[in-house]
Enzyme design. Sequence first.
Site, PDB file in Angstrom:
ATOM      1  CG  HIS A 167      74.764  92.271  53.445  1.00 33.85           C
ATOM      2  ND1 HIS A 167      75.270  92.574  54.684  1.00 33.85           N
ATOM      3  CD2 HIS A 167      75.407  91.146  53.046  1.00 33.85           C
ATOM      4  CE1 HIS A 167      76.185  91.690  55.028  1.00 33.85           C
ATOM      5  NE2 HIS A 167      76.290  90.802  54.054  1.00 33.85           N
ATOM      6  CG  HIS A 193      74.700  85.973  58.567  1.00 34.48           C
ATOM      7  ND1 HIS A 193      74.590  86.979  59.508  1.00 34.48           N
ATOM      8  CD2 HIS A 193      75.634  86.378  57.676  1.00 34.48           C
ATOM      9  CE1 HIS A 193      75.426  87.961  59.201  1.00 34.48           C
ATOM     10  NE2 HIS A 193      76.068  87.626  58.091  1.00 34.48           N
TER      11      HIS A 193
END
Length: 224
Positions: A102, A112
């Site tokens: 993030h 991801h």
Amino acid sequence: MATRIDTQAVKNYLLGLQDRITSATAALDGKSFVTDSWEKPKDSKLQGYGRTCILENGNILEKGGVGFSHVSGHQLPPAATQNRPEITGRSFEAMGVSLVFHPRNPKAPTTHMNVRCFIAQAPDQEPVWWFGGGFDLTPFYPFLEDVVHWHQQAKAACDPFGEDVYPKLKKWCDDYFYLDHRNEARGVGGVFFDDWTQGGFEQSLAFTKSIGDAILPAYVPIVE
């Protein structure tokens, strides 16, 4: 001929992948990951260990985590074998690397990734095994050039294994991460695969490596 399962080769690759990702990301961010190694208690139903690497409050990453785990057991619970009766009663081991990043800057996307391997064995029987994984991108503010670059890298990772692989895995990712309750996709996709055994163990491992190796050239230039 019995299938040769090289668990050590899988483990070596995954640990090396974790090291490469954390080293490259720390160099990009200017702050190091904190590493936490863990091990399951001896009296636990699961045995195994792992290594979790976390970077918090970095110069670029608000938070990033890259985890490795390798666990094993004598028998899977009924819920895990409901759709896989062939692995009932077998000993098993599972290992993988997963990450989530993030960034601080909302114009830099979240990502991801994971790659994993599952193996179930029983005496005098062929092992049951498969690979899985993939990566996807979730921008707050999508930029076309970022999306194009991301999918070019995903396609390049898949192409050596067949022209049909990337379109199949792209659709799989789009379907898997579709948010029904919002009637929209989660991000701009990528690739996703599971139960992967194509070409045998060595070829499937090579494919999984290609996906794992693609995350840095896919993500780092976008963040830069």
